[in-house]
Motif scaffolding. Sequence first.
Motif, PDB file in Angstrom:
ATOM      1  N   VAL B 320       0.838  -1.197   0.000  1.00  0.00           N
ATOM      2  CA  VAL B 320       0.000   0.000   0.000  1.00  0.00           C
ATOM      3  C   VAL B 320       0.879   1.257   0.000  1.00  0.00           C
ATOM      4  CG1 VAL B 320      -1.732   1.301   1.283  1.00  0.00           C
ATOM      5  CG2 VAL B 320      -1.919  -1.180   1.105  1.00  0.00           C
ATOM      6  N   ARG B 321       1.961   1.231   0.775  1.00  0.00           N
ATOM      7  CA  ARG B 321       2.852   2.393   0.818  1.00  0.00           C
ATOM      8  C   ARG B 321       3.473   2.638  -0.556  1.00  0.00           C
ATOM      9  NH1 ARG B 321       6.783   1.315   5.706  1.00  0.00           N
ATOM     10  NH2 ARG B 321       7.608   3.344   5.079  1.00  0.00           N
ATOM     11  N   LEU B 322       3.809   1.559  -1.234  1.00  0.00           N
ATOM     12  CA  LEU B 322       4.378   1.684  -2.574  1.00  0.00           C
ATOM     13  C   LEU B 322       3.375   2.321  -3.540  1.00  0.00           C
ATOM     14  CD1 LEU B 322       6.454  -1.098  -4.286  1.00  0.00           C
ATOM     15  CD2 LEU B 322       4.684   0.062  -5.574  1.00  0.00           C
ATOM     16  N   ASN B 323       2.153   1.826  -3.522  1.00  0.00           N
ATOM     17  CA  ASN B 323       1.128   2.380  -4.412  1.00  0.00           C
ATOM     18  C   ASN B 323       0.829   3.839  -4.072  1.00  0.00           C
ATOM     19  OD1 ASN B 323       0.803   0.054  -5.944  1.00  0.00           O
ATOM     20  ND2 ASN B 323      -0.685  -0.811  -4.513  1.00  0.00           N
ATOM     21  N   HIS B 324       0.839   4.133  -2.784  1.00  0.00           N
ATOM     22  CA  HIS B 324       0.628   5.522  -2.364  1.00  0.00           C
ATOM     23  C   HIS B 324       1.729   6.412  -2.928  1.00  0.00           C
ATOM     24  CE1 HIS B 324       1.083   8.812   0.768  1.00  0.00           C
ATOM     25  NE2 HIS B 324      -0.132   9.017   0.296  1.00  0.00           N
ATOM     26  N   ALA B 325       2.988   5.930  -2.859  1.00  0.00           N
ATOM     27  CA  ALA B 325       4.113   6.722  -3.368  1.00  0.00           C
ATOM     28  C   ALA B 325       3.950   6.977  -4.858  1.00  0.00           C
ATOM     29  CB  ALA B 325       5.431   5.994  -3.083  1.00  0.00           C
ATOM     30  N   VAL B 326       3.505   5.958  -5.597  1.00  0.00           N
ATOM     31  CA  VAL B 326       3.308   6.137  -7.044  1.00  0.00           C
ATOM     32  C   VAL B 326       2.207   7.164  -7.299  1.00  0.00           C
ATOM     33  CG1 VAL B 326       2.546   4.985  -9.162  1.00  0.00           C
ATOM     34  CG2 VAL B 326       4.152   3.829  -7.621  1.00  0.00           C
ATOM     35  N   ALA B 327       1.120   7.092  -6.531  1.00  0.00           N
ATOM     36  CA  ALA B 327       0.021   8.046  -6.712  1.00  0.00           C
ATOM     37  C   ALA B 327       0.489   9.461  -6.410  1.00  0.00           C
ATOM     38  CB  ALA B 327      -1.154   7.662  -5.806  1.00  0.00           C
ATOM     39  N   VAL B 328       1.300   9.603  -5.360  1.00  0.00           N
ATOM     40  CA  VAL B 328       1.850  10.928  -5.028  1.00  0.00           C
ATOM     41  C   VAL B 328       2.707  11.433  -6.186  1.00  0.00           C
ATOM     42  CG1 VAL B 328       3.506  12.115  -3.524  1.00  0.00           C
ATOM     43  CG2 VAL B 328       1.739  10.635  -2.530  1.00  0.00           C
ATOM     44  N   ALA B 329       3.514  10.545  -6.754  1.00  0.00           N
ATOM     45  CA  ALA B 329       4.365  10.935  -7.882  1.00  0.00           C
ATOM     46  C   ALA B 329       3.525  11.422  -9.055  1.00  0.00           C
ATOM     47  CB  ALA B 329       5.235   9.754  -8.310  1.00  0.00           C
ATOM     48  N   MET B 330       2.404  10.716  -9.304  1.00  0.00           N
ATOM     49  CA  MET B 330       1.560  11.088 -10.435  1.00  0.00           C
ATOM     50  C   MET B 330       0.826  12.395 -10.158  1.00  0.00           C
ATOM     51  SD  MET B 330       2.319   8.771 -12.521  1.00  0.00           S
ATOM     52  CE  MET B 330       1.183   9.103 -13.875  1.00  0.00           C
ATOM     53  N   ALA B 331       0.475  12.638  -8.912  1.00  0.00           N
ATOM     54  CA  ALA B 331      -0.281  13.844  -8.582  1.00  0.00           C
ATOM     55  C   ALA B 331       0.635  15.055  -8.421  1.00  0.00           C
ATOM     56  CB  ALA B 331      -1.086  13.616  -7.301  1.00  0.00           C
ATOM     57  N   ARG B 332       1.870  14.835  -7.890  1.00  0.00           N
ATOM     58  CA  ARG B 332       2.692  15.989  -7.522  1.00  0.00           C
ATOM     59  C   ARG B 332       4.087  15.954  -8.124  1.00  0.00           C
ATOM     60  NH1 ARG B 332       2.754  15.951  -1.348  1.00  0.00           N
ATOM     61  NH2 ARG B 332       1.107  14.418  -1.033  1.00  0.00           N
ATOM     62  N   GLY B 333       4.386  14.956  -8.945  1.00  0.00           N
ATOM     63  CA  GLY B 333       5.700  14.901  -9.578  1.00  0.00           C
ATOM     64  C   GLY B 333       6.561  13.786  -9.022  1.00  0.00           C
ATOM     65  N   ALA B 339      10.810  10.217  -2.984  1.00  0.00           N
ATOM     66  CA  ALA B 339      11.157  10.459  -1.583  1.00  0.00           C
ATOM     67  C   ALA B 339      10.387   9.504  -0.674  1.00  0.00           C
ATOM     68  CB  ALA B 339      10.847  11.910  -1.221  1.00  0.00           C
ATOM     69  N   LEU B 340       9.080   9.322  -0.985  1.00  0.00           N
ATOM     70  CA  LEU B 340       8.279   8.389  -0.185  1.00  0.00           C
ATOM     71  C   LEU B 340       8.722   6.947  -0.402  1.00  0.00           C
ATOM     72  CD1 LEU B 340       4.662   9.797  -0.646  1.00  0.00           C
ATOM     73  CD2 LEU B 340       5.912   9.617   1.503  1.00  0.00           C
ATOM     74  N   LEU B 341       9.044   6.635  -1.645  1.00  0.00           N
ATOM     75  CA  LEU B 341       9.423   5.260  -1.989  1.00  0.00           C
ATOM     76  C   LEU B 341      10.678   4.825  -1.244  1.00  0.00           C
ATOM     77  CD1 LEU B 341       8.268   3.116  -3.905  1.00  0.00           C
ATOM     78  CD2 LEU B 341       9.860   3.889  -5.653  1.00  0.00           C
ATOM     79  N   ASP B 342      11.585   5.771  -1.028  1.00  0.00           N
ATOM     80  CA  ASP B 342      12.835   5.440  -0.345  1.00  0.00           C
ATOM     81  C   ASP B 342      12.594   4.885   1.061  1.00  0.00           C
ATOM     82  OD1 ASP B 342      14.473   6.003  -2.426  1.00  0.00           O
ATOM     83  OD2 ASP B 342      14.879   8.081  -1.836  1.00  0.00           O
ATOM     84  N   ASP B 343      11.459   5.259   1.661  1.00  0.00           N
ATOM     85  CA  ASP B 343      11.178   4.790   3.026  1.00  0.00           C
ATOM     86  C   ASP B 343      10.495   3.429   3.053  1.00  0.00           C
ATOM     87  OD1 ASP B 343      12.251   7.037   4.100  1.00  0.00           O
ATOM     88  OD2 ASP B 343      10.342   8.138   4.151  1.00  0.00           O
ATOM     89  N   VAL B 344      10.084   2.930   1.858  1.00  0.00           N
ATOM     90  CA  VAL B 344       9.377   1.636   1.815  1.00  0.00           C
ATOM     91  C   VAL B 344      10.415   0.532   1.661  1.00  0.00           C
ATOM     92  CG1 VAL B 344       7.645   0.259   0.597  1.00  0.00           C
ATOM     93  CG2 VAL B 344       7.393   2.747   0.736  1.00  0.00           C
ATOM     94  N   HIS B 349       9.861  -7.156  -6.495  1.00  0.00           N
ATOM     95  CA  HIS B 349      10.182  -6.625  -7.816  1.00  0.00           C
ATOM     96  C   HIS B 349       9.357  -5.388  -8.127  1.00  0.00           C
ATOM     97  CE1 HIS B 349       6.502  -8.835  -8.928  1.00  0.00           C
ATOM     98  NE2 HIS B 349       6.459  -8.008  -9.954  1.00  0.00           N
ATOM     99  N   ARG B 350       8.172  -5.302  -7.506  1.00  0.00           N
ATOM    100  CA  ARG B 350       7.306  -4.152  -7.792  1.00  0.00           C
ATOM    101  C   ARG B 350       7.934  -2.856  -7.280  1.00  0.00           C
ATOM    102  NH1 ARG B 350       2.048  -3.763  -6.067  1.00  0.00           N
ATOM    103  NH2 ARG B 350       2.004  -2.250  -7.745  1.00  0.00           N
ATOM    104  N   TRP B 351       8.667  -2.949  -6.182  1.00  0.00           N
ATOM    105  CA  TRP B 351       9.326  -1.747  -5.663  1.00  0.00           C
ATOM    106  C   TRP B 351      10.347  -1.244  -6.687  1.00  0.00           C
ATOM    107  CZ3 TRP B 351      14.253  -0.038  -4.475  1.00  0.00           C
ATOM    108  CH2 TRP B 351      14.351   1.103  -3.652  1.00  0.00           C
ATOM    109  N   TYR B 352      11.143  -2.180  -7.234  1.00  0.00           N
ATOM    110  CA  TYR B 352      12.148  -1.779  -8.230  1.00  0.00           C
ATOM    111  C   TYR B 352      11.480  -1.261  -9.500  1.00  0.00           C
ATOM    112  CZ  TYR B 352      15.737  -3.816  -5.282  1.00  0.00           C
ATOM    113  OH  TYR B 352      16.572  -4.071  -4.242  1.00  0.00           O
ATOM    114  N   ALA B 375      14.338  -5.219 -11.105  1.00  0.00           N
ATOM    115  CA  ALA B 375      12.963  -5.729 -11.001  1.00  0.00           C
ATOM    116  C   ALA B 375      12.805  -7.002 -11.824  1.00  0.00           C
ATOM    117  CB  ALA B 375      11.975  -4.659 -11.469  1.00  0.00           C
ATOM    118  N   ALA B 376      13.359  -6.997 -13.049  1.00  0.00           N
ATOM    119  CA  ALA B 376      13.236  -8.162 -13.939  1.00  0.00           C
ATOM    120  C   ALA B 376      13.840  -9.406 -13.285  1.00  0.00           C
ATOM    121  CB  ALA B 376      13.919  -7.876 -15.276  1.00  0.00           C
ATOM    122  N   ALA B 377      14.932  -9.214 -12.564  1.00  0.00           N
ATOM    123  CA  ALA B 377      15.603 -10.355 -11.931  1.00  0.00           C
ATOM    124  C   ALA B 377      14.775 -10.929 -10.788  1.00  0.00           C
ATOM    125  CB  ALA B 377      16.974  -9.917 -11.415  1.00  0.00           C
TER     126      ALA B 377
END
Lengths: 141, 398
Positions: B320-333, B339-344, B349-352, B375-377
């Motif tokens: 959930v934290r990962l998806n939240h970080a992606v949504a933040v990226a899409m909404a705010r850059g 920055a959020l992803l670094d804390d997850v 592989h989804r994180w990568y 991620a591929a690995a």
Amino acid sequence: MKYMILTYGTQLDYDEMGGAETGRPAWTPEEAAAMGEFMAAFTAKLAESGELVETRALAAPVLTRRVAPDLRSGLPVVTDGPYAETQEVLAGYWIVDVDGIDRATEIAAMLNDTPAPAHVRAGAYADVRPLMDERAELLES
Amino acid sequence: MIAPLGDLLRELAPQVLGAVVRRYGHFDTAEDAVQEALLTAARTWPVRGLPDNPRAWLITVAARRLTDLLRADEARRRREWTFVALRDEPAPRDVDDSLVLLFLCCHPALSVPAQLSLTLKAVGGLSTAEVARALLVPEPAIARRITRAKAAIRDSGAPFRPPSRAEWDDRLAVVLRVLYLIFNEGYASTAGPSLQRAELAAEAIRLARLAHRLLPTDAEVTGLLALMLLTHARRAARTAADGALIPMDAQDRTLWNAGEIAEGIALITAALPSGPVGPYQLQAAIAAVHDEAPDAAATDWPQIEALYGLLLRIDASPVVRLNHAVAVAMARGPAAGLALLDDVPAASHRWYAARAHLLERAGDPAGAREAYLAAAARTASLPERRYLRERAGRLTGE
């Protein structure tokens, strides 16, 4: 769905409950009264919950009459009290209408607390049997 | 077997099994007996025609078969029954047997793989071979798994009745998780050459529909069904002809199933205001926002970010934290998202893959390439691996 909870006894058990000398310890009047009260409360509880359909205690095996056909004459043959002293026969039953066999089993398990002399309790058990539905289970397959 | 008859039998299977188990107990043997009754029906009904009451017919035949099987089992040990003390407060009596069966198959005493297998077999009405094919596990292993699960239920002495009010929420959560995992297994298969096993996802939807029919007022059940429909609706656009994965922003949205989207949106719209909002409703709401956008650029990312923010309060898991970080990226850059992803924790592989996408958007092709390859690995899915390698390849500047 309906289940019959059956309990069993021998002629010996009936005699002992009546205070007769059988060589095993007889029931004291207090013990017999305690069992009667327990059974009355058990049945009343089932009646109150709406789960009881019917209950009966059966008279002593010695009072039984057995009827069988005589194949040669075609006439019924009637025998009195055909049971041995120690043969277990139906002593009583409850018909309950409950949610499923687990609930019926739970009810039967309450009978484990029936007060009785130790040697009687040691051999006591009850059976839970599903009653047939009148039509659905007699369908042609 | 002709298709409509097969559908009818599979719909009746859990009702018949539920009725037989409730009446006679013996869950393990009853399951075999019901299977045999279903086979008999499949053989004889096309010839002799449908009985007046197919359900009663199946119950009768299964009950007879059960007595045969039990009598044949002379050597079986005397069963020891455990009794559960009378419950604090009995749950309502007029519950469909299919629901009790579902609760039994998702019993907390069972492992998750056992719950999935048993639910598909006993409630879904799949054969052991079909369950094996669906879960990509050899048939003998599934057969053993199901046998063990049934024995575990028998030994636990679990009574055949719905959970009490006190345990209802916990037990229902397990049921929903099992259905969700079945769907996920079908939708994003974790192994094997084919990305989607649409049949398994469709089976999960069928089971979720059953649960929704049995518990129409439970908002999380409704939310789960909506989530499945809104996700499943995109299946035709999700893979290319060669089996390669197509990310959502590149999908041809005309291929999305409009009927399923409309149904999913109607369900989640009705569920959201009706009670406490749970994780399935929130995920369904997020899927609905995606599905409502006519193209990727029109996606309402601020709303998705807000919904993930709510979801985080209930479930702060890495996914959930990962998806939240992606949504933040899409909404705010991308910078805010990275920055959020670094804390997850970087477990999957989804994180990568998420990091790779964000780095690519942030204008760091070298970092993105490295993350795509990482991620591929780590993915077990072959189409996903192909996709990630291909993205990395694009960034080499060739």
